[in-house]
Scaffold this motif. Structure first.
Motif, mmCIF file in Angstrom:
data_model
loop_
_atom_site.group_PDB
_atom_site.id
_atom_site.type_symbol
_atom_site.label_atom_id
_atom_site.label_comp_id
_atom_site.label_asym_id
_atom_site.label_seq_id
_atom_site.Cartn_x
_atom_site.Cartn_y
_atom_site.Cartn_z
ATOM 1 N N ASN A 201 44.168 -9.651 -7.419
ATOM 2 C CA ASN A 201 45.044 -8.939 -8.356
ATOM 3 C C ASN A 201 45.983 -9.848 -9.140
ATOM 4 O OD1 ASN A 201 44.932 -6.859 -5.718
ATOM 5 N ND2 ASN A 201 44.378 -6.018 -7.691
ATOM 6 N N HIS B 294 49.609 -5.470 -9.864
ATOM 7 C CA HIS B 294 48.469 -4.564 -9.671
ATOM 8 C C HIS B 294 47.994 -3.920 -10.973
ATOM 9 C CE1 HIS B 294 49.689 -4.022 -5.148
ATOM 10 N NE2 HIS B 294 49.133 -5.178 -5.397
ATOM 11 N N ALA C 42 44.122 -3.568 -11.275
ATOM 12 C CA ALA C 42 43.510 -2.490 -10.476
ATOM 13 C C ALA C 42 43.821 -1.115 -11.078
ATOM 14 C CB ALA C 42 44.005 -2.558 -9.034
ATOM 15 N N ARG D 215 41.670 2.376 -12.379
ATOM 16 C CA ARG D 215 41.993 3.378 -11.349
ATOM 17 C C ARG D 215 41.036 4.563 -11.399
ATOM 18 N NH1 ARG D 215 47.340 6.595 -12.649
ATOM 19 N NH2 ARG D 215 45.899 7.229 -14.276
ATOM 20 N N TRP E 76 35.492 4.074 -8.327
ATOM 21 C CA TRP E 76 35.208 3.167 -7.207
ATOM 22 C C TRP E 76 36.095 3.540 -6.020
ATOM 23 C CZ3 TRP E 76 33.259 -2.351 -7.439
ATOM 24 C CH2 TRP E 76 32.498 -2.592 -8.598
ATOM 25 N N GLN F 265 38.789 2.242 -3.728
ATOM 26 C CA GLN F 265 39.749 1.151 -3.916
ATOM 27 C C GLN F 265 40.639 1.005 -2.690
ATOM 28 O OE1 GLN F 265 41.161 2.293 -8.051
ATOM 29 N NE2 GLN F 265 41.354 0.093 -8.169
ATOM 30 N N PHE G 169 43.566 -1.575 -0.723
ATOM 31 C CA PHE G 169 44.540 -2.658 -0.905
ATOM 32 C C PHE G 169 44.818 -3.339 0.435
ATOM 33 C CE2 PHE G 169 45.090 -0.646 -4.907
ATOM 34 C CZ PHE G 169 45.569 -1.632 -5.759
ATOM 35 N N MET H 292 36.006 -1.635 -4.322
ATOM 36 C CA MET H 292 36.881 -2.678 -4.834
ATOM 37 C C MET H 292 37.902 -2.989 -3.739
ATOM 38 S SD MET H 292 38.830 -2.174 -8.457
ATOM 39 C CE MET H 292 37.456 -1.278 -9.180
ATOM 40 N N ASN I 108 41.134 -5.010 -2.961
ATOM 41 C CA ASN I 108 42.204 -5.674 -3.709
ATOM 42 C C ASN I 108 42.979 -6.620 -2.811
ATOM 43 O OD1 ASN I 108 42.370 -4.285 -6.527
ATOM 44 N ND2 ASN I 108 42.051 -2.620 -5.058
ATOM 45 N N TRP J 137 43.611 3.683 -1.888
ATOM 46 C CA TRP J 137 44.114 4.194 -3.181
ATOM 47 C C TRP J 137 43.125 5.187 -3.769
ATOM 48 C CZ3 TRP J 137 47.964 5.440 -5.916
ATOM 49 C CH2 TRP J 137 47.999 5.375 -7.313
ATOM 50 N N ARG J 138 41.821 4.908 -3.629
ATOM 51 C CA ARG J 138 40.788 5.868 -4.022
ATOM 52 C C ARG J 138 39.696 5.857 -2.966
ATOM 53 N NH1 ARG J 138 44.157 7.359 -6.763
ATOM 54 N NH2 ARG J 138 44.195 7.903 -8.967
#
Lengths: 387, 182
Positions: A108, A121, A124, A128, A132, A134, A136, A164, A166, A297-298
């Motif tokens: 990042n 960030h 990323a 968002r 994908w 995501q 962290f 992804m 991060n 996050w996702r």
């Protein structure tokens, strides 16, 4: 159990990718991702990793190669940061919509301008909404472990989505720290072979990435949205199995000293470690402060976030990116929306901190809590900014 | 926790010094981190690197602002880099210099403990190059007793391969010759 070594986190991550026996690496070098792909190219060149290393001419090509290779059924890796992810963005959306399991390690970094090679960030957040998974990471071990987790989850036929992972640029990528390595046997027992549902093959013809008429586009998007949300049990299963193997338990939302906390901090990535120290210091001073670490996050872990936050009076969200012109920064916006319909919800304070590589100390975090408690709800501050 | 700041010039290996110290600490079962000052470094420009060594996991991800130990690889940085800045009053400044401690104290505006070694001369004599990063580790070991000289052998061998013995010899010479004052 593998051995603990003092190693740069980028090199450890590349070693983990090598242990996953990837088939294709396609990447273009960009700071602060460089050491990861340099080390992978060395592993391929010296015969330790039997993979195709495609030295592409741009990140747009890198992700295009990744789409082709994942569609052909090859285990695929790429890594980028900031401007590289921006150039790649068109194909980032396509990879997810086509349900192609690819692992991308994002180191990042802030988006230009002004040109910054340092961490935040914003890269990323730019992708968002691409669909994908995501995640962290907080430290080097976390990054290393999540290479295996990401492949296991993304390639699972119940998921079939790109992931992804991060890792904060420089703050994690360029740090030497202890990382406990996995053995080949551990990887073998944790990560099955990639067996995609469909592959591009001349003997069994399928169409991927077809034209979407208005009659089907919305249904396609709904299917993608459901697929991403439905990855949750597989993510949890992957973390459970990882805990059995390593003793390290990861969760979508992790709590640190939140018992009886009136004020909660919420952060993502490496800021969580520094914030946990600030929480220790504030607890020692008798203050009822705890920390919520948002790892996933996702798909957004809505139920877990609500459960973690509903009991607090005040919530200070540490956002490591800015949404220029918006009411709040991205994480605060998401958290506010998640909490809006809750009968009991904290006052939510937005603190943008650590953008463009600005250092954040435990004392800064305590200051942010103090400033938030003095201020009013719905105000978004850029911490430490000079007027 | 012992916090360290390394001052050098781009190309002199300050980052490598920090990394070797962290790796030696980790090899001996301690926790450690080492990291550069995160910039687009140019050869010859002043650079800073950091290291932390502790008996428990290290969580702080910020730079080191109040070091216990400052290591200065290049004597010309005394005038321009203000290496004593933030150094704890009970800390130690480990410096490569051919000057005496009183002169250095005056130039640095620093009254605390100093570990002094002419690392440029040692590096030229033992390694054949005025690159002091590995030599200065010997002075650091003597000044702090944080690590043993032997604990550096693994990290040096992994990093330098064939040229490790010369670097280890330079480190040992610096450990012998360094004088700790105050």
């Amino acid at each position: 159990m593998g051995k603990k070594v003092g190693i740069e986190v980028s090199i450890a991550a590349a070693e983990a990718v090598g242990l996953c026996d990837v088939d294709v690496v396609a990447a273009y070098p960009i700071t602060p991702q460089t050491h990861i792909v340099e080390h992978l190219s060395e592993l391929v060149a010296n015969g330790r990793l039997d993979a195709e290393f495609v030295p592409v001419e741009s990140e747009h090509s890198a992700m295009s190669v990744c789409c082709g290779s994942a569609a052909a059924g090859a285990r695929t890796f790429t890594s980028t940061a900031a401007q590289g992810l921006a150039l790649m963005a068109e194909i980032v959306y396509i990879a997810a919509s086509m349900r192609l399991p690819i692992l991308m390690l994002v180191a990042n970094r802030a988006l230009s301008a002004p040109l910054s090679i340092w961490n935040d960030h914003s890269d990323a957040m730019m992708v968002r909404d691409s669909g994908w998974i995501q995640i962290f990471c907080e430290n080097g071990q976390d990054v290393y472990d999540h290479i295996f987790h990401a492949y296991r989850v993304g390639e699972d036929p119940r998921v079939s989505l790109p992931v992804m992972v991060n890792m904060d640029g420089f703050i994690l990528t360029h740090v030497i720290e202890p990382v406990e390595f996995w053995t080949k046997e551990m990887v073998g027992s944790y990560l099955p072979r990639f067996r995609p549902l469909n592959t591009l093959h001349p003997d069994k013809v399928v169409t991927m990435g077809a034209f979407g008429m208005p009659e089907i586009y919305a249904e396609q998007k709904m299917a993608h949205d459901q697929a991403l949300k439905n990855s949750m049990p597989v993510l949890l299963e992957g973390w459970d199995e990882l805990a059995k193997l390593t003793g390290r338990k990861y969760e979508p939302v992790e709590l640190y000293r939140t018992e009886g906390a009136e004020t909660l901090l919420l952060a993502m990535g490496s800021l969580c470690e520094t914030a946990s120290l600030a929480v220790d210091q504030m607890r020692e001073a008798g203050r009822k402060v705890g920390l919520v670490k948002l790892r996933l996050w996702r798909p957004f872990p809505l139920a877990e976030v609500r459960k973690a936050l509903s009991g607090a009076k005040d919530l200070v969200v540490l956002d490591r990116s800015i949404s220029v012109g918006a009411a709040n920064a991205p994480v605060t916006s998401e958290i506010s929306a998640a909490m809006y319909h809750e009968p009991q919800r904290p006052r939510i304070h937005c603190m943008i901190a650590g953008i463009g590589g600005r250092d954040v100390t435990p004392e800064d975090i305590t200051n942010m809590v103090d400033l938030s408690l003095k201020g009013t709800e719905q105000e978004c501050h850029i911490y430490g900014v000079r007027g | 926790m012992i916090e360290m700041r390394f001052h050098g010039r781009g190309g002199q290996g300050a980052v490598t010094s920090a990394e070797l110290v962290a790796q030696a600490a980790i090899d001996t079962g301690k926790y450690a981190t080492a990291f550069p000052s995160f910039g687009p470094e140019r050869r010859g420009a002043p650079v800073v690197a950091f290291a932390r060594v502790a008996d428990e996991p290290i969580r702080v991800r910020a730079k080191v602002y109040s070091p216990d130990v400052v290591i200065v690889l290049d004597p010309t940085l005394v005038q321009i880099a203000n290496p004593a800045q933030g150094l704890k009053s009970d800390g130690v400044l480990v410096i490569n210099s051919s000057h005496d401690a009183d002169t250095l104290r005056r130039d640095l505006g620093y009254q605390g403990k100093i570990a002094l070694v002419d690392a440029s001369r040692i590096a030229r004599e033992v390694i054949g190059l005025p690159i002091t990063n590995t030599t200065m580790v010997g002075a650091l070991v003597k000044a702090t007793n944080m690590l043993s000289l032997e604990s550096l052998e693994g990290p040096f061998n992994r990093r330098f391969g064939k040229i490790a013995p010369r670097n280890l010899a330079a480190m040992k010479r610096a450990w012998e010759e360094a004088t700790v004052i105050g």
